[in-house]
Scaffold this motif. Sequence first.
Motif, short mmCIF file in Angstrom:
data_model
loop_
_atom_site.label_atom_id
_atom_site.label_comp_id
_atom_site.label_asym_id
_atom_site.label_seq_id
_atom_site.Cartn_x
_atom_site.Cartn_y
_atom_site.Cartn_z
N THR A 82 0.82 -1.20 0.00
CA THR A 82 0.00 0.00 0.00
C THR A 82 0.86 1.25 0.00
N TRP A 83 1.93 1.24 0.75
CA TRP A 83 2.84 2.37 0.81
C TRP A 83 4.26 1.89 0.61
N ARG A 84 5.05 2.78 -0.04
CA ARG A 84 6.47 2.47 -0.14
C ARG A 84 7.12 2.70 1.22
N ARG A 85 8.08 1.86 1.54
CA ARG A 85 8.78 1.98 2.82
C ARG A 85 9.60 3.26 2.83
N ASP A 86 9.41 4.09 3.83
CA ASP A 86 10.12 5.36 3.97
C ASP A 86 11.17 5.19 5.06
N GLN A 137 -3.46 6.93 -8.73
CA GLN A 137 -3.47 5.65 -9.44
C GLN A 137 -3.15 4.49 -8.51
N ASN A 138 -2.21 4.69 -7.59
CA ASN A 138 -1.89 3.64 -6.61
C ASN A 138 -3.06 3.38 -5.68
N PHE A 139 -3.78 4.44 -5.32
CA PHE A 139 -4.97 4.28 -4.49
C PHE A 139 -6.03 3.47 -5.23
N VAL A 189 -5.07 -0.20 -5.23
CA VAL A 189 -5.34 -0.87 -3.96
C VAL A 189 -6.82 -1.22 -3.85
N CYS A 190 -7.70 -0.27 -4.21
CA CYS A 190 -9.14 -0.51 -4.15
C CYS A 190 -9.55 -1.62 -5.12
N LEU A 191 -8.97 -1.60 -6.32
CA LEU A 191 -9.29 -2.63 -7.31
C LEU A 191 -8.83 -4.00 -6.83
N ALA A 192 -7.61 -4.05 -6.30
CA ALA A 192 -7.07 -5.33 -5.80
C ALA A 192 -7.93 -5.85 -4.64
N ALA A 193 -8.34 -4.94 -3.74
CA ALA A 193 -9.18 -5.35 -2.61
C ALA A 193 -10.52 -5.89 -3.08
N ALA A 194 -11.12 -5.23 -4.08
CA ALA A 194 -12.42 -5.66 -4.60
C ALA A 194 -12.32 -7.05 -5.24
N TYR A 253 -12.81 3.04 3.31
CA TYR A 253 -11.84 2.41 4.21
C TYR A 253 -10.42 2.79 3.81
N PHE A 254 -10.07 2.55 2.55
CA PHE A 254 -8.70 2.84 2.12
C PHE A 254 -8.47 4.34 1.95
N GLY A 255 -9.53 5.10 1.65
CA GLY A 255 -9.37 6.55 1.58
C GLY A 255 -8.99 7.14 2.92
N VAL A 256 -9.71 6.75 3.96
CA VAL A 256 -9.40 7.22 5.33
C VAL A 256 -8.04 6.70 5.76
N MET A 257 -7.73 5.45 5.40
CA MET A 257 -6.45 4.88 5.79
C MET A 257 -5.28 5.62 5.15
N PHE A 258 -5.39 5.88 3.84
CA PHE A 258 -4.34 6.63 3.14
C PHE A 258 -4.16 8.01 3.76
N GLY A 259 -5.29 8.74 3.93
CA GLY A 259 -5.21 10.10 4.45
C GLY A 259 -4.64 10.16 5.86
#
Length: 341
Positions: free
Chosen positions: A3-7, A203-205, A208-213, A279-285
């Motif tokens: 979901t996120w690149r390691r920082d 696009q990454n978001f 993630v949503c497409l993969a989850a669906a 779910y993923f929108g709130v998680m990303f934000g």
Amino acid sequence: MATWRRDGRLTGSQRLLCAGLAGALSLSLTAPLELATVLAQVGVVRSRARGPWGVGLRVWRAEGPRALWKGNAVACLRLFPCSAVQLAAYRKFVVLFTDDLGHISQWRSIMAGSLAGMVSTIVTYPTDLIKTRLIVQNMLEPSYRGILHAFSTIYQQEGFLALYRGVSLTILGALPFSAGSLLVYMNLEKIWNGPRDRLSLLQNFANVCLAAAVTQTLSFPFDTVKRKMQAQSPYLPHCGGVDVHFSGAVDCFRQIVKAQGVLGLWNGLAANLLKIVPYFGVMFGTFEFCKRICLYQNGYIVSPLSYKLTPGVDQSLKPQELRELKKFFKTGQLKSKKPTL
């Protein structure tokens, strides 16, 4: 799929904290949809309400607004141990799947992530079962007064193995989940008509949503059977509200198809898909906001409200290296200010 690149500018504890807070907030905001999904899977409201809105409205009227968040507390509490176990297991599987040159294919990386998720789910499985039991019970006439009471009651009445009822479905469900992840990943370049490493945040978001669906749709029948097995108990009113009688996982599949048809295995899918974007929108934000706070504390950015970099700070340094460098310069400045004879 990550979901996120390691920082590298965040410490391990900071990453875990950011992910945990983001997960807890996203779970809490989408809890009514999760409740509608579980109740539809178990079959508690099948004959009395249809659709997520109907389920939520019936629960609100019967038990009050707080009932829409039944089981959310235990879902949030299990995030931190689940994330910690998943991270540790993922690192072990990555080492196991890495070749002699230090490379790992995307398929093996997806497998490592799926296996790590499966391990963390098995380790924390009793909390998932307790969440299901708390959701299906009536808050006005509760069988369990809380998380600890539910754990002790199930253990005393049904035995230790009852806490792992349906865990085999988690293992079986990992297969279509991994297949769905690989299917989406292999077609990303065709979908966006460009290389994967140059995709934007939006696009990454969407990925993630497409993969989850896709993955949740493919593995949903296993999850439905798991929920029915978790809820079923002779010590609960109406055997936990399960709408079919069965003697095991295979028999549960058979009875669902016999009573409701094949589509009965996907009861509750609509509510489950509806919660993906919020779910993923709130998680990303939330994750990005918490990340900015940590980066500001570590000295990489000038404000937690933006990603404006701190002038003169090497962004490639790790937090410990940056602290040591600041300490070194601070000590050097203090020595230079001392009067000389």
